[in-house]
Design a protein around this motif. Structure first.
Motif, short mmCIF file in Angstrom:
data_model
loop_
_atom_site.label_atom_id
_atom_site.label_comp_id
_atom_site.label_asym_id
_atom_site.label_seq_id
_atom_site.Cartn_x
_atom_site.Cartn_y
_atom_site.Cartn_z
N ALA A 131 1.06 -1.00 0.01
CA ALA A 131 -0.12 -0.08 -0.01
C ALA A 131 0.68 1.17 0.10
O ALA A 131 1.97 1.38 0.64
CB ALA A 131 -0.37 -0.21 1.49
N THR A 132 0.48 2.68 -0.47
CA THR A 132 0.51 3.55 -0.45
C THR A 132 0.07 4.41 0.42
O THR A 132 -1.00 4.44 -0.17
CB THR A 132 1.00 4.05 -1.76
OG1 THR A 132 1.97 3.33 -2.26
CG2 THR A 132 1.97 5.35 -1.48
N LEU A 133 0.50 4.26 1.25
CA LEU A 133 -0.50 5.93 2.17
C LEU A 133 0.49 7.18 2.32
O LEU A 133 1.17 7.25 2.45
CB LEU A 133 -0.29 5.42 3.49
CG LEU A 133 -0.88 6.11 4.66
CD1 LEU A 133 -2.08 6.92 4.38
CD2 LEU A 133 -1.03 5.58 5.96
N ALA A 175 5.66 -7.76 3.68
CA ALA A 175 4.10 -6.15 3.19
C ALA A 175 5.45 -5.45 2.91
O ALA A 175 6.15 -4.71 3.49
CB ALA A 175 3.63 -5.80 4.42
N ARG A 176 4.76 -4.36 2.03
CA ARG A 176 5.70 -3.11 1.45
C ARG A 176 4.22 -1.90 2.15
O ARG A 176 3.42 -2.26 1.83
CB ARG A 176 5.91 -3.61 0.13
CG ARG A 176 6.85 -1.95 -0.04
CD ARG A 176 6.56 -2.84 -1.61
NE ARG A 176 8.00 -3.45 -1.83
CZ ARG A 176 9.17 -3.49 -1.90
NH1 ARG A 176 10.29 -1.86 -1.89
NH2 ARG A 176 9.74 -4.45 -2.26
N LEU A 177 4.88 -1.07 2.28
CA LEU A 177 4.02 0.07 3.09
C LEU A 177 5.55 1.47 2.09
O LEU A 177 6.66 1.46 2.54
CB LEU A 177 3.92 0.19 4.33
CG LEU A 177 2.95 1.65 4.45
CD1 LEU A 177 1.35 1.89 3.91
CD2 LEU A 177 3.41 1.62 6.31
N ARG A 178 4.64 1.60 1.19
CA ARG A 178 5.30 3.78 0.75
C ARG A 178 4.56 4.44 2.17
O ARG A 178 2.91 4.59 1.72
CB ARG A 178 5.20 3.90 -0.28
CG ARG A 178 5.74 2.89 -1.42
CD ARG A 178 5.69 3.29 -2.55
NE ARG A 178 4.67 2.33 -2.40
CZ ARG A 178 4.78 0.61 -3.03
NH1 ARG A 178 5.45 0.11 -3.02
NH2 ARG A 178 3.04 0.34 -2.69
N HIS A 216 9.25 -4.06 4.20
CA HIS A 216 9.36 -3.05 3.25
C HIS A 216 8.85 -1.66 3.58
O HIS A 216 8.02 -1.53 3.64
CB HIS A 216 9.60 -2.32 2.16
CG HIS A 216 11.25 -3.76 0.97
ND1 HIS A 216 11.83 -3.68 0.94
CD2 HIS A 216 10.92 -5.09 1.55
CE1 HIS A 216 12.83 -4.14 0.62
NE2 HIS A 216 11.99 -5.28 0.87
N TYR A 217 9.92 -0.68 4.74
CA TYR A 217 8.55 0.59 5.40
C TYR A 217 10.13 1.48 4.32
O TYR A 217 10.95 1.89 4.66
CB TYR A 217 8.88 0.89 6.22
CG TYR A 217 8.14 1.80 6.54
CD1 TYR A 217 7.44 2.18 6.82
CD2 TYR A 217 9.13 3.01 7.94
CE1 TYR A 217 6.19 3.39 7.39
CE2 TYR A 217 8.24 3.80 8.51
CZ TYR A 217 7.16 4.51 8.12
OH TYR A 217 6.06 5.37 8.39
N ALA A 260 14.24 -0.13 6.30
CA ALA A 260 13.20 0.85 6.15
C ALA A 260 14.23 2.22 5.41
O ALA A 260 15.32 2.33 5.85
CB ALA A 260 13.57 1.40 7.39
N ARG A 261 13.39 2.52 4.50
CA ARG A 261 14.12 4.33 3.83
C ARG A 261 13.11 4.81 4.37
O ARG A 261 12.21 5.17 4.54
CB ARG A 261 13.53 3.83 2.78
CG ARG A 261 14.58 4.55 1.88
CD ARG A 261 14.61 4.27 0.34
NE ARG A 261 13.71 4.45 -0.33
CZ ARG A 261 13.43 3.94 -1.43
NH1 ARG A 261 13.84 2.98 -2.12
NH2 ARG A 261 12.07 4.48 -2.13
N LEU A 262 14.36 6.06 5.27
CA LEU A 262 13.32 7.08 5.96
C LEU A 262 13.92 8.19 5.20
O LEU A 262 15.16 8.52 5.88
CB LEU A 262 13.87 7.27 7.65
CG LEU A 262 13.53 5.84 7.69
CD1 LEU A 262 13.57 6.43 9.62
CD2 LEU A 262 11.90 5.45 8.51
#
Ligand SMILES: Nc1ncnc2c1ncn2[C@@H]1O[C@H](COP(=O)(O)OP(=O)(O)OP(=O)(O)O)[C@@H](O)[C@H]1O
Ligand SMILES: [Mg+2]
Lengths: 451, 254
Positions: free
Chosen positions: A203-205, A232-235, A261-262, A289-291
């Protein structure tokens, strides 16, 4: 307009001194499930014990909340009409499932969502189906060291719960437009969100944090808990652009299972005092995680980015990359921490913060921290803060660009460089045009100011 | 009227009293190509920087007149819009600005100053592609940020591409040949020659006579120790190549 506080003046003495904003324990919501009441009581006691964080607290060394004591905030009671509306300053995303919240309460939710995706009001869920919330709420984030996060636990009233079932990929981004509004008097609010992605979900939030026109001071003190199951992958793309009288504190805690992946990106351009705190726990091998983020600050703006990535298990990766432009009278703070636990071998954690100071009266404070207990790791960190590069400026002018235009181009380029790490698409485009608009406005203000 | 008229130019580096240019005089008429050769540290780049208006230098004496205007009274960007172009010895990297975008912005700044409308997107693309092709600049380089990650030779080609796009009246090329392989040298020289017109003037700084076989100069100057110690026709370049600078610098050593 009345500015009376809704508290007993005798009690106000003690609470305002140490821990303003805090309710009396007896005033906490009644008739709630026991676990929730416990959560609130625990939050309140942490907040009361620690009080409003001061600069003496290490985690808040550069961000002073003392000024909040002087503002006669009242707790938002949800009485504002939905028409307080969508902020014009939110990202313009035509093709998204949009959810509007006013002072942390959903007022418009998308009517058609794909199967396996649920977006509901937290208050509603707590009322109708508390068992669905209980395993997550307050269990993902450890707020025992976070006074403001604890205050949120004590006072949270609403927010959104987003659930994406295992294997489901959202077709379009979810766009949370969170509007703060205080037409009558200063208000404080404590939105609480939950984001749960099942195994292999994607998902993309997107979040736009904005303020309704003509608002008095607002204090938003939000907590978001995120759980990403295996793969799971969240953008998570956030645009923090509240009004000039807005204090916007956000604490996000994400817990990642294996191979999850975050990918977070935060663009902060608005607000008087902003703190974006992200805590990411890499609990499964292969979690990543990519911040990333960018900020642009003008006179009277303070923005604090506090990141903690906890490599709890082996073979996890993280990357922190932030760039900020600070103009005359603005103040930027970047605190980035990478923790690598004893058995988290082969972890890879990078951190880089770069600030461009446009004036001698621009401030940036950077605090990088590496806490590494494992021996086989790859970690790096770097920080730069400097003025505009005179060789670059001359190069552009030697090609005919007026100095102001050359400077503007370099400022944009500095930020675009990191904004371009957002995946190509409408959100990235919206971020890039927000940077343009900010730069154009900055230019106009400087110009008027010097006229 | 001369295109560029430099008279007894003296300059120091800012915050330093040490003179670097010690009385340079030279006149370029429209249509002429002047070459400047000279040992390392002679002041060649200083001269080109002072012409382009780079901050950090102080002109302590003399004058520069460009197309009848007092060039030293103009800011660097005004000079550029008036048609002065410096191809840098060390082109600067600009992360975050795509080469194509940059070219368009620069071109439009020039057009605006001339009271012309902005260039149509399609016309711009055509013009850029044609120039890039002629100079052997691949399309993907145009999408990349200005000079970032370009090889030494690619940077020099990109400088000449910018020059071709901006169509200046005075081209100052500061060691544009250094870093170019033999084939590239020919391509770039052809690109420069294509810009030779009766209205345009050029100041070509180089260490190597080889470039001057391709870009044949009308006048060659030897710059040493901040002075022009000798001027002559193209045969002077050959003489230099054969004898070295020693013969010229010793004669003038203070
Ligand atoms: N910013 C500066 N600060 C101090 N000295 C400088 C500065 N710029 C130039 N110089 C000095 O001025 C002199 C002339 O330098 P310049 O770069 O003009 O030489 P050049 O003829 O272009 O040499 P090259 O052939 O190596 O490119 C040199 O001695 C150099 O060290
Ligand atoms: Mg030089």
């Amino acid at each position: 307009m009345t500015q009376t506080r809704m508290t007993d003046p005798t009690r106000a003495e003690t609470t305002t001194e140490m821990s303003p904003l805090a309710p009396d324990p007896g005033a906490l919501a009644a008739d709630e499930p026991g676990w929730l009441a416990d959560l609130r009581r625990a939050g309140l006691s942490v907040y009361r014990a620690r009080g409003l964080p001061t600069v003496k607290v290490e985690a808040w060394k550069y961000t002073n909340l003392a000024g909040l004591k002087k503002i006669p905030f009242v707790l938002d009671d949800g009485s504002l009409p939905a028409a307080a509306g969508r902020g014009a300053l939110a990202l313009a995303l035509a093709d998204a499932h949009e959810i509007t919240l006013v002072n942390g309460r959903p007022v418009a939710v998308p009517d058609s969502l794909p199967a396996g995706v649920r977006v509901v009001s937290l208050a509603h869920l707590l009322e109708t189906e508390p068992a669905a919330v209980e395993p997550h709420l307050g269990r993902l984030a450890d707020l025992s060291d976070a006074p403001m996060g604890s205050l949120n636990a004590a006072l949270m009233a609403d927010g959104v719960v987003i659930q994406v079932d295992a294997g489901v990929a959202l077709d379009r981004p979810l766009h949370l437009v969170t509007v703060t509004a205080a037409p009558d008097q200063a208000r404080h609010m404590h939105p609480r969100h939950l984001v749960i992605l099942g195994e292999g979900a994607d998902a993309t939030l997107v979040e736009s944090r904005v303020t309704a026109a003509g608002a008095a001071e607002t204090l938003s003190n939000a907590v978001t808990e995120i759980r990403l199951e295996a793969r799971a992958r969240l953008r998570h793309l956030r645009f923090v652009n509240p009004g000039p009288d807005a204090v916007d504190l956000d604490l996000t805690e994400a817990v990642l299972a294996e191979q999850a992946h975050y990918e977070a990106f935060g663009l902060t351009l608005g607000g008087r005092l902003v703190r974006n705190e992200s805590r990411v726990r890499l609990r499964g091998s292969g979690a990543d995680a990519r911040l990333h983020g960018a900020y642009g600050l003008r006179a009277g703006q303070h923005a604090d980015t506090t990141l903690i990535v906890d490599h709890a298990v082996p073979d996890t990766t993280s990357d922190q990359l932030y760039k900020g432009v600070v103009d005359e009278g603005g103040k930027g703070v970047f605190q980035g921490k990478v923790i690598v636990r004893r058995d988290a071998q082969r972890s890879d954690g990078n951190q880089l913060h770069k600030a461009l100071l446009l004036s001698r009266n621009a401030e940036v404070y950077t605090k990088p921290e590496l806490e590494i207990y494992a021996d086989d790791v790859k970690c790096s960190h770097g920080a730069t803060a400097g003025e505009m590069d005179m060789d670059q400026l001359f190069y552009l002018m030697a090609r005919g660009l007026a100095e102001a235009d050359a400077r503007a181009l370099l400022v944009e380029a500095f930020l675009d460089d990191v904004v371009e790490s957002v995946p190509e698409g409408p959100v990235r485009d919206a971020f890039l045009s927000a940077v343009r608009a900010w730069q154009a406005g900055r230019h106009a203000v400087t110009w008027e100011g010097s006229a | 009227m001369a295109l560029l008229d430099i008279k007894d130019l003296h300059a120091t580096v800012e915050d330093d009293t040490k003179a670097i240019l010690k009385g340079i005089s030279l006149t370029i008429k429209p249509g002429e190509v002047h070459a400047v050769m000279g040992p390392n540290g002679a002041g060649k780049s200083t001269l080109s920087n002072v012409i382009a208006g780079r901050p950090g230098y102080t002109v302590t004496g003399g004058s520069i007149t460009y197309d009848g205007q007092d060039l030293l009274a103009m800011e660097a960007d005004e000079r550029a819009r008036a048609g002065v172009f410096l191809a840098f010895q060390y082109p600067v990297e600009i992360p975050g600005v795509a080469t194509a975008t940059f070219l368009k912005t620069a071109l439009n700044a020039r057009r605006k100053a001339n009271g012309e409308p902005e260039i149509e997107a399609l016309d711009f693309m055509k013009m850029m592609k044609a120039n890039a092709k002629r100079l052997g600049v691949p399309d993907d380089m145009l999408k990349r940020p200005v000079n970032v990650g370009f090889s030494g030779g690619e940077k020099k080609r990109a400088e000449v591409l910018q020059m071709a796009m901006l169509e200046p009246r005075l081209c100052v090329l500061d060691e544009t040949d250094s870093g170019l392989d033999i084939d590239a040298l020919k391509v770039v020289a052809d690109g420069v020659n294509a810009l030779r017109t009766p209205e345009r003037g050029m100041l070509v700084i180089t260490h190597y006579q080889r470039l001057l076989n391709y870009i044949v100069p009308d006048v060659v100057h030897v710059l040493a120790g901040g002075r022009i110690v000798k001027s002559g026709d193209r045969t002077l370049a050959e003489e230099l190549e054969a004898k070295g600078y020693g013969a010229f610098t010793e004669a003038t050593a203070a």
